[in-house]
Design a protein around this motif. Structure first.
Motif, PDB file in Angstrom:
ATOM      1  N   ALA A   5       0.844  -1.192   0.000  1.00 14.87           N
ATOM      2  CA  ALA A   5       0.000   0.000   0.000  1.00 14.87           C
ATOM      3  C   ALA A   5       0.882   1.247   0.000  1.00 14.87           C
ATOM      4  O   ALA A   5       0.626   2.211  -0.728  1.00 14.87           O
ATOM      5  CB  ALA A   5      -0.925   0.002   1.204  1.00 14.87           C
ATOM      6  N   TYR A   6       1.946   1.224   0.791  1.00 15.10           N
ATOM      7  CA  TYR A   6       2.844   2.382   0.834  1.00 15.10           C
ATOM      8  C   TYR A   6       3.415   2.671  -0.543  1.00 15.10           C
ATOM      9  O   TYR A   6       3.382   3.813  -1.026  1.00 15.10           O
ATOM     10  CB  TYR A   6       3.982   2.133   1.832  1.00 15.10           C
ATOM     11  N   ASN A   7       3.905   1.619  -1.200  1.00 17.73           N
ATOM     12  CA  ASN A   7       4.521   1.835  -2.510  1.00 17.73           C
ATOM     13  C   ASN A   7       3.506   2.331  -3.531  1.00 17.73           C
ATOM     14  O   ASN A   7       3.830   3.162  -4.380  1.00 17.73           O
ATOM     15  CB  ASN A   7       5.190   0.549  -2.998  1.00 17.73           C
TER      16      ASN A   7
ATOM     17  N   SER B 279       1.605   6.928  -6.755  1.00 19.06           N
ATOM     18  CA  SER B 279       0.512   7.773  -7.226  1.00 19.06           C
ATOM     19  C   SER B 279       0.672   9.210  -6.755  1.00 19.06           C
ATOM     20  O   SER B 279       0.327  10.143  -7.484  1.00 19.06           O
ATOM     21  CB  SER B 279      -0.822   7.247  -6.714  1.00 19.06           C
ATOM     22  N   HIS B 280       1.182   9.402  -5.551  1.00 22.19           N
ATOM     23  CA  HIS B 280       1.399  10.762  -5.069  1.00 22.19           C
ATOM     24  C   HIS B 280       2.300  11.532  -6.036  1.00 22.19           C
ATOM     25  O   HIS B 280       1.958  12.632  -6.474  1.00 22.19           O
ATOM     26  CB  HIS B 280       2.026  10.743  -3.675  1.00 22.19           C
ATOM     27  N   GLY B 281       3.413  10.942  -6.383  1.00 21.68           N
ATOM     28  CA  GLY B 281       4.357  11.637  -7.260  1.00 21.68           C
ATOM     29  C   GLY B 281       3.748  11.942  -8.608  1.00 21.68           C
ATOM     30  O   GLY B 281       3.784  13.078  -9.091  1.00 21.68           O
TER      31      GLY B 281
ATOM     32  N   ALA C  62       7.108   3.554  -8.649  1.00 21.50           N
ATOM     33  CA  ALA C  62       7.603   4.908  -8.396  1.00 21.50           C
ATOM     34  C   ALA C  62       7.427   5.733  -9.670  1.00 21.50           C
ATOM     35  O   ALA C  62       7.256   5.181 -10.748  1.00 21.50           O
ATOM     36  CB  ALA C  62       9.052   4.941  -7.938  1.00 21.50           C
ATOM     37  N   TRP C  63       7.448   7.047  -9.533  1.00 18.60           N
ATOM     38  CA  TRP C  63       7.099   7.838 -10.718  1.00 18.60           C
ATOM     39  C   TRP C  63       8.146   7.738 -11.806  1.00 18.60           C
ATOM     40  O   TRP C  63       7.881   8.045 -12.956  1.00 18.60           O
ATOM     41  CB  TRP C  63       6.846   9.303 -10.348  1.00 18.60           C
ATOM     42  N   THR C  64       9.339   7.239 -11.468  1.00 17.29           N
ATOM     43  CA  THR C  64      10.393   7.118 -12.469  1.00 17.29           C
ATOM     44  C   THR C  64      10.277   5.839 -13.302  1.00 17.29           C
ATOM     45  O   THR C  64      10.948   5.717 -14.313  1.00 17.29           O
ATOM     46  CB  THR C  64      11.763   7.132 -11.794  1.00 17.29           C
TER      47      THR C  64
ATOM     48  N   PHE D  59      13.831  18.422  -3.815  1.00 15.12           N
ATOM     49  CA  PHE D  59      12.853  18.710  -4.862  1.00 15.12           C
ATOM     50  C   PHE D  59      11.528  19.164  -4.283  1.00 15.12           C
ATOM     51  O   PHE D  59      10.762  19.858  -4.949  1.00 15.12           O
ATOM     52  CB  PHE D  59      12.727  17.579  -5.897  1.00 15.12           C
ATOM     53  N   HIS D  60      11.265  18.839  -3.019  1.00 18.18           N
ATOM     54  CA  HIS D  60      10.020  19.376  -2.450  1.00 18.18           C
ATOM     55  C   HIS D  60      10.120  20.861  -2.116  1.00 18.18           C
ATOM     56  O   HIS D  60       9.121  21.565  -2.155  1.00 18.18           O
ATOM     57  CB  HIS D  60       9.588  18.571  -1.224  1.00 18.18           C
ATOM     58  N   TYR D  61      11.323  21.327  -1.789  1.00 18.20           N
ATOM     59  CA  TYR D  61      11.455  22.786  -1.633  1.00 18.20           C
ATOM     60  C   TYR D  61      11.052  23.475  -2.933  1.00 18.20           C
ATOM     61  O   TYR D  61      10.462  24.554  -2.932  1.00 18.20           O
ATOM     62  CB  TYR D  61      12.885  23.174  -1.243  1.00 18.20           C
TER      63      TYR D  61
ATOM     64  N   PRO E 220      17.543   6.379   3.651  1.00 13.40           N
ATOM     65  CA  PRO E 220      17.252   6.209   2.228  1.00 13.40           C
ATOM     66  C   PRO E 220      15.791   6.533   1.907  1.00 13.40           C
ATOM     67  O   PRO E 220      14.934   6.438   2.775  1.00 13.40           O
ATOM     68  CB  PRO E 220      17.537   4.730   1.964  1.00 13.40           C
ATOM     69  N   ARG E 221      15.537   6.950   0.668  1.00 11.11           N
ATOM     70  CA  ARG E 221      14.153   7.278   0.299  1.00 11.11           C
ATOM     71  C   ARG E 221      13.403   6.043  -0.166  1.00 11.11           C
ATOM     72  O   ARG E 221      13.988   5.005  -0.409  1.00 11.11           O
ATOM     73  CB  ARG E 221      14.131   8.352  -0.804  1.00 11.11           C
ATOM     74  N   ARG E 222      12.073   6.178  -0.283  1.00 15.61           N
ATOM     75  CA  ARG E 222      11.198   5.115  -0.785  1.00 15.61           C
ATOM     76  C   ARG E 222      11.191   3.875   0.103  1.00 15.61           C
ATOM     77  O   ARG E 222      11.183   2.750  -0.379  1.00 15.61           O
ATOM     78  CB  ARG E 222      11.580   4.713  -2.206  1.00 15.61           C
ATOM     79  N   TYR E 223      11.190   4.072   1.415  1.00  8.69           N
ATOM     80  CA  TYR E 223      11.043   2.947   2.334  1.00  8.69           C
ATOM     81  C   TYR E 223       9.772   3.129   3.151  1.00  8.69           C
ATOM     82  O   TYR E 223       9.500   4.225   3.636  1.00  8.69           O
ATOM     83  CB  TYR E 223      12.242   2.855   3.276  1.00  8.69           C
TER      84      TYR E 223
HETATM   85  C1  HEM Z   1       1.495  18.831   0.322  1.00  9.93           C
HETATM   86  C2  HEM Z   1       2.689  18.667   0.825  1.00  9.93           C
HETATM   87  C3  HEM Z   1       3.572  17.494   0.427  1.00  9.93           C
HETATM   88  C4  HEM Z   1       4.067  16.545   1.305  1.00  9.93           C
HETATM   89  C5  HEM Z   1       3.863  16.501   2.812  1.00  9.93           C
HETATM   90  C6  HEM Z   1       4.806  15.596   0.495  1.00  9.93           C
HETATM   91  C7  HEM Z   1       5.473  14.464   1.030  1.00  9.93           C
HETATM   92  C8  HEM Z   1       6.137  13.500   0.275  1.00  9.93           C
HETATM   93  C9  HEM Z   1       6.750  12.315   0.804  1.00  9.93           C
HETATM   94  C10 HEM Z   1       6.773  11.927   2.255  1.00  9.93           C
HETATM   95  C11 HEM Z   1       7.295  11.609  -0.245  1.00  9.93           C
HETATM   96  C12 HEM Z   1       7.952  10.240  -0.174  1.00  9.93           C
HETATM   97  C13 HEM Z   1       9.425  10.229  -0.114  1.00  9.93           C
HETATM   98  C14 HEM Z   1      10.000   8.850  -0.288  1.00  9.93           C
HETATM   99  O1  HEM Z   1       9.740   7.952   0.547  1.00  9.93           O
HETATM  100  O2  HEM Z   1      10.742   8.657  -1.259  1.00  9.93           O
HETATM  101  C15 HEM Z   1       7.041  12.383  -1.440  1.00  9.93           C
HETATM  102  C16 HEM Z   1       7.458  12.032  -2.729  1.00  9.93           C
HETATM  103  C17 HEM Z   1       7.249  12.821  -3.877  1.00  9.93           C
HETATM  104  N1  HEM Z   1       6.546  14.023  -3.975  1.00  9.93           N
HETATM  105 FE1  HEM Z   1       5.655  15.001  -2.394  1.00  9.93          FE
HETATM  106  N2  HEM Z   1       4.758  15.979  -0.817  1.00  9.93           N
HETATM  107  C18 HEM Z   1       4.011  17.149  -0.901  1.00  9.93           C
HETATM  108  C19 HEM Z   1       3.768  17.905  -2.076  1.00  9.93           C
HETATM  109  C20 HEM Z   1       4.247  17.600  -3.362  1.00  9.93           C
HETATM  110  C21 HEM Z   1       4.055  18.423  -4.547  1.00  9.93           C
HETATM  111  C22 HEM Z   1       3.300  19.760  -4.626  1.00  9.93           C
HETATM  112  C23 HEM Z   1       4.665  17.744  -5.591  1.00  9.93           C
HETATM  113  C24 HEM Z   1       4.789  18.091  -7.073  1.00  9.93           C
HETATM  114  C25 HEM Z   1       4.343  19.159  -7.710  1.00  9.93           C
HETATM  115  C26 HEM Z   1       5.260  16.536  -5.051  1.00  9.93           C
HETATM  116  C27 HEM Z   1       6.015  15.605  -5.801  1.00  9.93           C
HETATM  117  C28 HEM Z   1       6.590  14.462  -5.294  1.00  9.93           C
HETATM  118  C29 HEM Z   1       7.363  13.523  -6.063  1.00  9.93           C
HETATM  119  C30 HEM Z   1       7.669  13.622  -7.566  1.00  9.93           C
HETATM  120  C31 HEM Z   1       7.771  12.496  -5.186  1.00  9.93           C
HETATM  121  C32 HEM Z   1       8.604  11.288  -5.545  1.00  9.93           C
HETATM  122  C33 HEM Z   1       7.702  10.114  -5.783  1.00  9.93           C
HETATM  123  C34 HEM Z   1       8.516   8.938  -6.176  1.00  9.93           C
HETATM  124  O3  HEM Z   1       9.752   8.939  -5.956  1.00  9.93           O
HETATM  125  O4  HEM Z   1       7.910   8.003  -6.712  1.00  9.93           O
HETATM  126  N3  HEM Z   1       4.987  16.477  -3.695  1.00  9.93           N
HETATM  127  N4  HEM Z   1       6.328  13.530  -1.099  1.00  9.93           N
END
Ligand code: HEM
Ligand SMILES: [Cu+2]
Lengths: 131, 594
Positions: free
Chosen positions: B107-109, B114-116, B185-187, B433-435, B493-496
């Motif tokens: 579920a986490y993965n 999907s978040h990314g 993952a989104w990549t 990248f989140h900054y 590390p990320r993605r855990y």
């Molecule tokens: C609303 C506040 C946000 C929070 C709290 C948040 C939090 C997170 C967290 C915890 C991860 C997982 C890191 C990992 O385990 O590798 C993540 C990944 C990611 N987020 Fe966010 N995020 C937010 C907003 C955004 C926004 C606005 C974008 C893009 C416009 C974004 C793009 C991504 C991408 C591309 C990844 C990498 C996904 C992957 O590696 O498959 N996030 N985020």
């Protein structure tokens, strides 16, 4: 049929076609790539039909039916080209539909093309004779 | 199987008949040429032409007006932001305890993937398209986009794309987990993404492919519009900065997205028709990474250039000064656009590529920091000695600059090979990248929404809620993502989904603390977004009507742009005594339905 103007003649900033072009494209992709025969056929028909509609509406062509026919021909040519290129000649048989993954997909594309040719052809002829 | 096919056939037939029926209701396709079939050319046509848009839901489904489409994009993007944000909250809640608080690994993965994808392709690109659609034609004095129908097609591709990308979540319960959400993952790195049997991955890939087609059609449209539809008074020398960034972005899309589309098709073929594009005996798994990042790096500039344009447009308005070094902001935009195609391998430093190649990619990556810094200094110098007015849009602009500096500087560190060797695949990258994506792109989007709120709603937002939104977002963003930078230094590390590993990898107590800090920050951020939604919805419905075409008092500084002049004209035309045929944006009058 009374000659009332359609929606897009009435309103310069509205057209019903874009929605269906998009839907047709989405269904075609799902159908062809996932390999769902009926979705592929109907999606492509919707896509081709909407292209014919939108081109007519925006005045690039005068009647939708020849475009529909043309899209059908293009699809059949594409399907045939892929079949000749990638499928062994001996496997090209109607009995093989449903077995080879590529062949089945190509048949779906060709079937959609055939339906469009039929629809476009019949409608053109009907219109000619009516007028 | 056969039964399934029959059901599908029936379903599709019903759909097609429904579509045809609907179309015959709204559209009479025999009417285009009055000569065919009887030729009743007379009379009844004249009665109907004078209204602009059909009423109700049909208006929104059939509109080809750039302002309506802009609003559709905006609503779509905000919904996607909510979905992606809830997914982010689930991720953060999971990570409060080392063993994981709420989710299983799968579920986490799924949610991480999907978040990314949701945030980048369903929120980021569409929110920019929303501003561009609504305001580029107004800013350059065009009547509409160059191809209004293609504009509508580009938008309507997006809803099916979103459904496909999320399809696994809906289908897993009804197909007994035969179709699950993608966990690539989104990549979508190969070989993992080829080997996962799950058809949900195919659906997600198709959704991405569709969204790419939509983005490309939009880009072509913007290029054509900016080149050919400008008002006579708008030339290249006085073209506004937002249009410049959209033009550059569109060029990047034009080169990057078709490439992603092709790579996705290759991946789909590898998965379904046993081709060997990315197999060891074919192109090799690294080929995917090259293709993906050749798209992926320009993609980050596709996402950040227009927000930079928004800030360059809005920030001077509340500094009482023209943008400092306008020309150099334009040049640096173009420079970033060109350079962004020459840095992709900085995502692949640790893959064992040729060290000489690697060094050259490091050089270009460091070079791309220069135009970015030029912009930053220009924003700061614009504010320097200015007459600052800390309205909500201005606060978000300043927040943008601040967050962009941290995001950018951490990026420069990552571009340096030895540093990247240590920090690659840690939370440092996630913080970096989140900054940018949240702290900069997200903030610029908010700045734009507040700045133009009077134009697209005709009402004013509530200032106090707006400021609360800013401060919660600013504090939340910096706590969350600064904690992630620290986690990266600690070696997390990320993605855990859990972090109960060997203490030799990372000092576990500190790691847990920073994870908890990040979650607290995310909660603050989340609360801030509640203020935002409340403010927008309530103000849109019942906020005070704007009477003045210049709600920000820009006239005094001589900085009233064309979109506000257009708004002024609308206000005048809308006042009831005036000619009702000027009612350009109001839809049909209420009383005559159907
Ligand atoms: C609303 C506040 C946000 C929070 C709290 C948040 C939090 C997170 C967290 C915890 C991860 C997982 C890191 C990992 O385990 O590798 C993540 C990944 C990611 N987020 Fe966010 N995020 C937010 C907003 C955004 C926004 C606005 C974008 C893009 C416009 C974004 C793009 C991504 C991408 C591309 C990844 C990498 C996904 C992957 O590696 O498959 N996030 N985020
Ligand atoms: Cu990059």
């Amino acid at each position: 049929m009374a000659e009332e103007p359609g929606l897009s003649d009435q309103y310069p900033t509205a057209s019903p076609w874009p929605l269906f072009v998009a839907l047709g494209l989405a269904l075609s992709e799902i159908g062809v790539f996932v390999g769902l025969f009926p979705v592929a056929v109907f999606g492509l028909i919707l896509f081709g039909g909407s292209i014919a509609g939108i081109l007519t509406e925006s005045g690039y062509v005068e009647r939708p039916w020849p475009t529909l026919l043309g899209v059908g021909v293009v699809l059949i040519v594409i399907a045939a080209a892929f079949a000749l290129w990638q499928v062994p000649v001996t496997d090209i048989a109607l009995s093989n539909v449903g077995t080879g993954p590529l062949f089945t997909r190509l048949v779906a594309v060709a079937a959609a093309g055939a339906v469009m040719i039929a629809m476009g052809g019949v409608a053109s002829v009907m219109e000619q004779t009516a007028a | 199987m056969v039964a399934g096919d029959i059901v599908l056939t029936g379903l599709m037939a019903v759909l097609l008949v429904g579509v045809a029926a609907l179309l015959t209701r709204v559209e009479n396709w025999r009417s285009y040429t009055p000569l065919a079939g009887g030729g009743a050319v007379t009379g009844d046509e004249t009665a109907v032409i004078n209204r602009e848009k059909p009423a109700g839901i049909i208006r929104w489904l059939t509109t080809v007006d750039h302002k309506d489409i802009g609003l559709l994009y905006g609503v779509y993007a905000v919904i996607a932001f909510a979905v992606g944000g809830i997914m982010a909250m689930l991720i953060r809640l999971q990570l409060v305890t080392p063993a994981g608080a709420i989710l299983g690994n799968n579920a986490y993965n799924s949610i991480l993937t999907s978040h990314g994808i949701t945030m980048l392709f369903l929120f980021g690109t569409p929110i920019i398209a929303a501003f561009a659609n609504y305001f580029i034609p107004l800013l350059i004095g065009a009547d509409d986009m160059a191809f209004p129908r293609i504009n509508a097609i580009a938008f309507w591709i997006l809803p099916p794309a979103a459904l496909l990308i999320w399809a696994g979540f809906f289908l897993a319960p009804v197909t007994e987990n035969m179709i699950e959400p993608a966990r690539t993952a989104w990549t979508m790195y190969t070989p993992l993404s080829v080997e996962q049997q799950n058809p949900g991955v195919d659906l997600m890939l198709l959704g991405l492919h569709l969204s790419g087609i939509g983005a490309t059609m939009g880009a072509i449209n913007f290029i054509a519009t900016i080149f050919t539809e400008r008002d006579g008074e708008v030339n290249w020398a006085n073209l506004d900065i937002f249009s410049w960034t959209i033009l550059t972005q569109s060029a990047l899309i034009l080169f990057a997205f078709p490439l992603l589309g092709s790579a996705i098709v290759m991946l789909l073929l590898d998965r379904n028709l046993s081709t060997t594009f990315f197999a060891v005996e074919g192109g090799g798994p690294l080929l995917w990474q090259h293709l993906f990042w050749f798209f992926g790096h320009p993609e980050v500039y596709i996402l950040v250039l227009p927000p930079m344009g928004l800030v360059s447009l809005i920030l001077p308005k509340f500094s009482g000064r023209k943008l400092f070094g306008f020309k150099f902001v334009v040049y640096s935009t173009l420079a970033i656009g060109v350079l962004s195609f020459g840095v992709w391998a900085h995502h692949m430093f640790s893959t064992g590529m040729d060290p000489r190649l690697r060094a050259s990619f490091m050089a270009v990556s460091l070079a791309i920091a220069i135009p970015s810094a030029v912009k930053t200094f220009n924003w700061i110098t614009t504010m320097w000695n200015g007459r600052l007015r800390l309205t909500t849009p201005m606060l978000f602009c300043i927040g943008f600059v601040s967050n962009f500096i941290i995001g950018g500087v951490t990026g420069v560190f990552l571009a340096s090979i030895p540093v990247d060797m240590i920090l690659h695949d840690t939370y440092y990258v996630v913080g970096h990248f989140h900054y940018i994506v949240m702290g900069a792109i997200g903030f610029a989007a908010f700045a734009g929404i507040y700045y133009w709120f009077p134009v697209f709603t005709g009402r004013m937002y509530q200032r106090t809620l707006g400021k609360a939104h800013f401060w919660f977002s600013m504090v939340g963003t910096n706590i969350t993502f600064f904690a992630m930078l620290a986690l990266g230094y600690l070696g997390m590390p990320r993605r855990y989904a859990t972090y109960q590993f060997d203490g030799a990898i990372a000092p576990l107590t500190q790691v847990a603390t920073f994870h908890q800090l990040a979650t607290v920050g995310a909660l603050i951020l989340f609360i801030g977004q509640l203020f935002f939604v409340w403010n927008i919805v309530q103000s849109w419905l019942e906020g005070p009507k704007v009477e003045d075409g210049d709600p920000w008092n820009l006239e005094d500084d001589g900085m009233l742009d064309r979109e506000f002049q257009w708004f002024e004209e609308q206000l005048e035309a809308d006042s009831p005594e005036k000619d009702p045929s000027l009612l350009a944006d109001g839809g049909q009058e209420e009383q005559d339905d159907s």
